[in-house]
Scaffold this motif. Structure first.
Motif, PDB file in Angstrom:
ATOM      1  N   MET A  40      17.949 -25.053  -2.449  1.00 54.19           N
ATOM      2  CA  MET A  40      18.120 -23.833  -2.450  1.00 54.19           C
ATOM      3  C   MET A  40      18.903 -23.050  -1.428  1.00 54.19           C
ATOM      4  N   SER A  41      19.855 -21.879  -1.802  1.00 51.90           N
ATOM      5  CA  SER A  41      20.511 -21.263  -0.918  1.00 51.90           C
ATOM      6  C   SER A  41      19.389 -20.341  -0.036  1.00 51.90           C
ATOM      7  N   ILE A  42      19.747 -19.606   1.187  1.00 55.64           N
ATOM      8  CA  ILE A  42      19.244 -18.833   1.828  1.00 55.64           C
ATOM      9  C   ILE A  42      18.655 -17.634   1.267  1.00 55.64           C
ATOM     10  N   ILE A  43      19.533 -16.977   0.497  1.00 55.63           N
ATOM     11  CA  ILE A  43      18.953 -15.801  -0.433  1.00 55.63           C
ATOM     12  C   ILE A  43      17.779 -16.175  -1.341  1.00 55.63           C
ATOM     13  N   GLU A  44      18.036 -17.309  -1.888  1.00 56.53           N
ATOM     14  CA  GLU A  44      17.018 -17.718  -2.919  1.00 56.53           C
ATOM     15  C   GLU A  44      15.774 -17.895  -2.384  1.00 56.53           C
ATOM     16  N   THR A  45      15.733 -18.625  -1.042  1.00 54.34           N
ATOM     17  CA  THR A  45      14.540 -18.824   0.014  1.00 54.34           C
ATOM     18  C   THR A  45      13.787 -17.843   0.065  1.00 54.34           C
ATOM     19  N   LEU A  46      14.681 -16.740   0.451  1.00 55.87           N
ATOM     20  CA  LEU A  46      14.158 -15.325   1.226  1.00 55.87           C
ATOM     21  C   LEU A  46      13.244 -14.727  -0.176  1.00 55.87           C
ATOM     22  N   VAL A  47      13.960 -14.762  -1.226  1.00 60.29           N
ATOM     23  CA  VAL A  47      13.484 -14.038  -2.327  1.00 60.29           C
ATOM     24  C   VAL A  47      12.267 -14.691  -2.774  1.00 60.29           C
ATOM     25  N   VAL A  48      12.175 -16.007  -2.839  1.00 60.21           N
ATOM     26  CA  VAL A  48      10.924 -16.646  -3.310  1.00 60.21           C
ATOM     27  C   VAL A  48       9.879 -16.474  -2.545  1.00 60.21           C
ATOM     28  N   PHE A  49      10.109 -16.825  -1.329  1.00 66.42           N
ATOM     29  CA  PHE A  49       9.042 -16.852  -0.082  1.00 66.42           C
ATOM     30  C   PHE A  49       8.615 -15.718   0.471  1.00 66.42           C
ATOM     31  N   ALA A  50       9.487 -14.518   0.589  1.00 67.58           N
ATOM     32  CA  ALA A  50       9.154 -13.332   1.020  1.00 67.58           C
ATOM     33  C   ALA A  50       9.095 -12.190   0.301  1.00 67.58           C
ATOM     34  N   GLY A  51      10.168 -12.290  -0.931  1.00 71.33           N
ATOM     35  CA  GLY A  51       9.982 -11.369  -1.910  1.00 71.33           C
ATOM     36  C   GLY A  51       8.690 -11.121  -2.826  1.00 71.33           C
ATOM     37  N   ILE A  52       8.524 -12.419  -3.259  1.00 73.97           N
ATOM     38  CA  ILE A  52       7.339 -12.592  -4.333  1.00 73.97           C
ATOM     39  C   ILE A  52       6.223 -12.109  -3.729  1.00 73.97           C
ATOM     40  N   PRO A  53       5.618 -12.610  -2.401  1.00 73.60           N
ATOM     41  CA  PRO A  53       4.422 -12.037  -1.813  1.00 73.60           C
ATOM     42  C   PRO A  53       4.469 -10.518  -1.591  1.00 73.60           C
ATOM     43  N   LEU A  54       5.911 -10.087  -1.324  1.00 72.97           N
ATOM     44  CA  LEU A  54       5.767  -8.609  -0.977  1.00 72.97           C
ATOM     45  C   LEU A  54       5.599  -7.776  -2.352  1.00 72.97           C
ATOM     46  N   ALA A  55       6.084  -8.395  -3.461  1.00 74.54           N
ATOM     47  CA  ALA A  55       5.979  -7.638  -4.662  1.00 74.54           C
ATOM     48  C   ALA A  55       4.469  -7.678  -5.097  1.00 74.54           C
ATOM     49  N   VAL A  56       4.007  -8.666  -4.805  1.00 72.90           N
ATOM     50  CA  VAL A  56       2.406  -8.739  -5.232  1.00 72.90           C
ATOM     51  C   VAL A  56       1.807  -7.738  -4.473  1.00 72.90           C
ATOM     52  N   VAL A  57       1.886  -7.767  -3.032  1.00 71.60           N
ATOM     53  CA  VAL A  57       1.146  -6.868  -2.209  1.00 71.60           C
ATOM     54  C   VAL A  57       1.507  -5.274  -2.959  1.00 71.60           C
ATOM     55  N   ALA A  58       2.822  -5.082  -3.197  1.00 68.81           N
ATOM     56  CA  ALA A  58       3.127  -3.774  -3.531  1.00 68.81           C
ATOM     57  C   ALA A  58       2.337  -3.313  -4.917  1.00 68.81           C
ATOM     58  N   VAL A  59       2.421  -4.402  -5.843  1.00 68.11           N
ATOM     59  CA  VAL A  59       1.620  -4.139  -6.952  1.00 68.11           C
ATOM     60  C   VAL A  59       0.284  -3.858  -6.866  1.00 68.11           C
ATOM     61  N   ILE A  60      -0.439  -4.346  -5.906  1.00 65.71           N
ATOM     62  CA  ILE A  60      -1.736  -4.517  -5.680  1.00 65.71           C
ATOM     63  C   ILE A  60      -2.130  -3.092  -4.888  1.00 65.71           C
ATOM     64  N   PHE A  61      -1.285  -2.624  -4.169  1.00 64.24           N
ATOM     65  CA  PHE A  61      -1.390  -1.435  -3.378  1.00 64.24           C
ATOM     66  C   PHE A  61      -1.257  -0.200  -4.476  1.00 64.24           C
ATOM     67  N   GLY A  62       0.047  -0.373  -5.322  1.00 60.54           N
ATOM     68  CA  GLY A  62      -0.114   0.913  -6.478  1.00 60.54           C
ATOM     69  C   GLY A  62      -1.280   0.602  -7.224  1.00 60.54           C
ATOM     70  N   LEU A  63      -1.793  -0.234  -7.535  1.00 56.87           N
ATOM     71  CA  LEU A  63      -3.136  -0.222  -8.523  1.00 56.87           C
ATOM     72  C   LEU A  63      -4.315   0.324  -7.766  1.00 56.87           C
ATOM     73  N   VAL A  64      -4.284   0.141  -6.600  1.00 57.04           N
ATOM     74  CA  VAL A  64      -5.418   0.642  -5.871  1.00 57.04           C
ATOM     75  C   VAL A  64      -5.407   2.346  -5.550  1.00 57.04           C
ATOM     76  N   TYR A  65      -4.129   2.759  -5.167  1.00 65.85           N
ATOM     77  CA  TYR A  65      -3.965   4.313  -4.901  1.00 65.85           C
ATOM     78  C   TYR A  65      -3.465   4.734  -6.173  1.00 65.85           C
ATOM     79  N   ALA A  66      -3.246   4.168  -7.316  1.00 67.41           N
ATOM     80  CA  ALA A  66      -2.815   4.879  -8.450  1.00 67.41           C
ATOM     81  C   ALA A  66      -3.914   5.682  -8.931  1.00 67.41           C
ATOM     82  N   GLY A  67      -5.164   5.236  -8.586  1.00 68.54           N
ATOM     83  CA  GLY A  67      -6.415   6.168  -8.987  1.00 68.54           C
ATOM     84  C   GLY A  67      -6.427   7.745  -8.542  1.00 68.54           C
ATOM     85  N   GLY A  68      -5.538   7.990  -7.484  1.00 71.47           N
ATOM     86  CA  GLY A  68      -5.347   9.224  -6.934  1.00 71.47           C
ATOM     87  C   GLY A  68      -6.236   9.548  -5.629  1.00 71.47           C
ATOM     88  N   GLY A  69      -6.737   8.637  -5.063  1.00 72.42           N
ATOM     89  CA  GLY A  69      -7.475   8.823  -3.979  1.00 72.42           C
ATOM     90  C   GLY A  69      -8.282   9.966  -3.962  1.00 72.42           C
TER      91      GLY A  69
END
Lengths: 133, 101
Positions: free
Chosen positions: B1-30
């Motif tokens: 895999m190229s550098i970009i692909e590696t970065l996306v797969v191993f950094a982007g996906i975890p960050l995306a998961v974190v962002a989704v969970i963050f959004g779900l938690v704080y979408a309730g309005g706090g």
């Protein structure tokens, strides 16, 4: 604390009040049940209680339509004071001992930050002790 | 895999998961602004609930007549009674309890 004693001129929606809609519904239900089962008139006041709080609560109680059969639960969250005032006829069914017990459990809930829950459980306790109509 | 692909797969996906969970938690309005915390100042408009306001109340009032016209009628009715009977009536002793937390 002065902003609590606003004049009662306009009709409040209840939304600037201390309870959310769901809590208001629960409170309404609890009060209606307590009234229906005991035949006494329960009333809840949440707001400032000027010193001396006991006298202010008694004055509020006296302003009700039927003070003898009424029970007023007055809570001041900022001064952290709870007053239960029972009318002359109501206190025969709800002795001060029972009121003190209910007050203890209510303040335990209030100390944890749960105003609505404390009020609902306190109402249930008082209604239970006052017995059926 | 190229550098970009590696970065996306191993950094982007975890960050995306974190962002989704963050959004779900704080979408309730706090809902921290409504919460009562003893000892901290708690701003609200005072309310006084009656469960069954007296017969003459306007149709628009809700079940718990929080400081509506029914209460004011109750207030004026009680005041009229107080004026009519000067001096403390015997047996008009209230009971109850107080507590602090």
């Amino acid at each position: 604390m002065a902003q609590q004693n606003i004049p009662l001129t306009e009709r409040p929606t209840g939304f600037e009040g201390p309870f959310t809609t769901r809590q208001l519904l629960r409170l309404d239900e609890a009060m209606r049940l307590a009234d229906k089962s005991t035949g006494l008139v329960f009333s809840i006041y949440v707001g400032g209680l000027d010193e001396p709080s006991r006298e202010t609560a008694k004055k509020l109680h006296g302003e009700l339509a039927d003070p003898a059969n009424s029970v007023l639960i007055a809570v001041s969250p900022n001064e952290r004071v709870l007053e239960i005032v029972t009318g002359s006829a109501a206190r025969k069914r709800l002795p001060d001992r029972a009121c003190k017990l209910a007050a203890l459990s209510m303040t335990a809930a209030f100390g944890g930050g749960d105003l609505a829950g404390g009020l609902v459980s306190g109402l249930a306790q008082l209604a239970d002790h006052a017995g059926r109509f | 895999m190229s550098i970009i692909e590696t970065l996306v797969v191993f950094a982007g996906i975890p960050l995306a998961v974190v962002a989704v969970i963050f959004g779900l938690v704080y979408a309730g309005g706090g809902r921290s602004d409504r919460r009562y915390r003893p000892g901290r100042p708690f701003d609200f408009a005072p309310v006084w609930f009656l469960s069954a306001p007296e017969a003459q109340h306007d149709a628009a009032s809700n079940g718990h007549a929080a400081l509506t016209g029914a209460n004011r009628m109750a207030l004026t009715k009680a005041e009229a009674q107080v004026d009519a009977a000067p001096g403390e009536p015997i047996g008009d002793v209230t009971g109850g309890a107080s507590d602090r937390w």
